[in-house]
Design a protein around this motif. Structure first.
Motif, PDB file in Angstrom:
ATOM      1  N   THR A 154       0.915  -1.158  -0.119  1.00  0.00           N
ATOM      2  CA  THR A 154       0.178  -0.157  -0.058  1.00  0.00           C
ATOM      3  C   THR A 154       0.919   1.275   0.027  1.00  0.00           C
ATOM      4  N   VAL A 155       0.651   2.213  -0.947  1.00  0.00           N
ATOM      5  CA  VAL A 155       1.401   3.346  -0.998  1.00  0.00           C
ATOM      6  C   VAL A 155       0.502   4.472  -0.937  1.00  0.00           C
ATOM      7  N   TRP A 172      -5.423  10.745 -11.102  1.00  0.00           N
ATOM      8  CA  TRP A 172      -4.581   9.457 -10.636  1.00  0.00           C
ATOM      9  C   TRP A 172      -5.425   8.280 -10.804  1.00  0.00           C
ATOM     10  N   TYR A 197       8.148   2.987  -6.069  1.00  0.00           N
ATOM     11  CA  TYR A 197       7.798   4.312  -6.592  1.00  0.00           C
ATOM     12  C   TYR A 197       8.205   4.387  -8.092  1.00  0.00           C
ATOM     13  N   LEU A 207      -0.682   8.436  -0.985  1.00  0.00           N
ATOM     14  CA  LEU A 207      -0.303   9.443  -1.995  1.00  0.00           C
ATOM     15  C   LEU A 207      -1.242  10.845  -1.479  1.00  0.00           C
ATOM     16  N   GLN A 218      -4.192   4.487 -10.378  1.00  0.00           N
ATOM     17  CA  GLN A 218      -4.508   3.612  -9.441  1.00  0.00           C
ATOM     18  C   GLN A 218      -4.982   2.138  -9.883  1.00  0.00           C
ATOM     19  N   VAL A 240       4.846   3.622  -9.575  1.00  0.00           N
ATOM     20  CA  VAL A 240       3.830   4.541  -9.420  1.00  0.00           C
ATOM     21  C   VAL A 240       4.013   5.571 -10.282  1.00  0.00           C
ATOM     22  N   LEU A 275      -2.818   2.139  -4.239  1.00  0.00           N
ATOM     23  CA  LEU A 275      -2.425   3.339  -4.259  1.00  0.00           C
ATOM     24  C   LEU A 275      -3.793   4.049  -3.315  1.00  0.00           C
TER      25      LEU A 275
END
Length: 295
Positions: free
Chosen positions: A46-47, A60, A259, A49, A64, A262, A74
């Protein structure tokens, strides 16, 4: 550790079987290809943002969705204005943020000593002049109040917009980020009022005109063709918007890999389609050829 990892053994085993069954060790059948051409992460990640304004979630959304195939979840964290997101990133409350341009980030680093940096470019958006009282710049008169953002970087850019619109003349000695003290003369005797960027759209009925940040203009339904003056300087890298990460996290190869995915997920044709089709080209991609996470 700021990227929260959850290992699901059963899912990972199933994913491995699907991967082996698909062609040449690629992604599972029916799933989109990885934007980077590398295999999805073996663990679910899990990131978080940080963004400012609901519009960013729309921009986004394609990334996502694409990141799900990379085993990356995300999550958006909304902030109400520009002050908290860099503090939250520096303190480890979020993993990344994407709400600011380069010069704003640099000013935050200089002011607060944040150890954060750009890992990818996103877009540039114009900083336009809007009004609910006049239909052109030429209608502005002495005594009219014009609002601009009160933060240093957007305020400086707004003053350049007012100069380009012919309302003021800035000193030749003014730096890249001019302030009110750098106004050499007024071509029209306007009064410039500095307000929080997020409240300027709601203040439009109370002022003659206002320079409105792009994301807030969109949030309030302001269209570019309604602007009485359109920002025309779009190739200055300092005004490019970006994705930022903590510098310390970039020493972790696993985080860099995540990253990178992403960044690449955002810098996609699907995102550009949203720019052009959903928002009429209001957002313009810039710097997508720069690999700021080169390993």
């Amino acid at each position: 550790m700021n990227i929260k990892k959850t290992l699901n053994v059963a899912f990972s085993a199933a994913l491995l079987l699907l991967t082996l069954a698909s062609c040449g060790g690629g992604v599972p059948a029916g799933a989109p290809d990885s934007s980077s051409g590398s295999a999805p992460l073996s663990e679910s990640v899990t990131v978080t943002l940080g963004v400012v304004g609901a519009i960013y979630e729309d921009l986004w959304k394609p990334a996502q969705e694409a990141l799900k195939a990379e085993n990356i979840n995300l999550e958006f964290v909304q902030f109400s204005d520009y002050v908290p997101p860099n503090n939250a990133l520096a303190n480890g409350d979020i993993d990344l943020n994407a709400f600011q341009h380069r010069i704003y980030l640099q000013s935050e680093i200089e002011s607060y000593g944040y150890e954060i940096q750009t890992i990818g470019n996103t877009f540039i958006i114009p900083l336009n002049l809007y009004s609910q009282k006049v239909s052109s710049v030429e209608e502005l008169k002495d005594g009219d109040v014009v609002a601009i953002p009160d933060d240093l970087t957007n305020g400086g850019r707004a003053l350049k917009v007012l100069e380009a619109a012919g309302l003021i003349k800035l000193s030749d000695a003014a730096g890249f980020n001019p302030t009110l003290e750098d106004i050499e003369s007024y071509n029209v005797g306007i009064t410039i009022e500095e307000l929080k960027a997020n409240v300027i759209p709601s203040a439009l009925p109370d002022v003659a005109a206002a320079v409105v940040n792009g994301n807030y203009a969109l949030d309030f339904g302001l269209k570019t063709d309604e602007a009485i003056y359109k920002d025309s300087v779009l190739d200055v890298e300092e005004y490019w918007n970006l994705i930022a990460a903590r510098t310390a996290d970039l020493s972790d190869p696993a985080k860099v890999e995540t990253y990178q995915k992403v960044v690449e997920a955002f810098q996609s044709e699907a995102t550009e389609k949203v720019f052009n089709e959903d928002y009429g080209g209001y957002f313009i991609k810039v710097g997508w050829d720069q690999d700021l996470l080169a390993r």
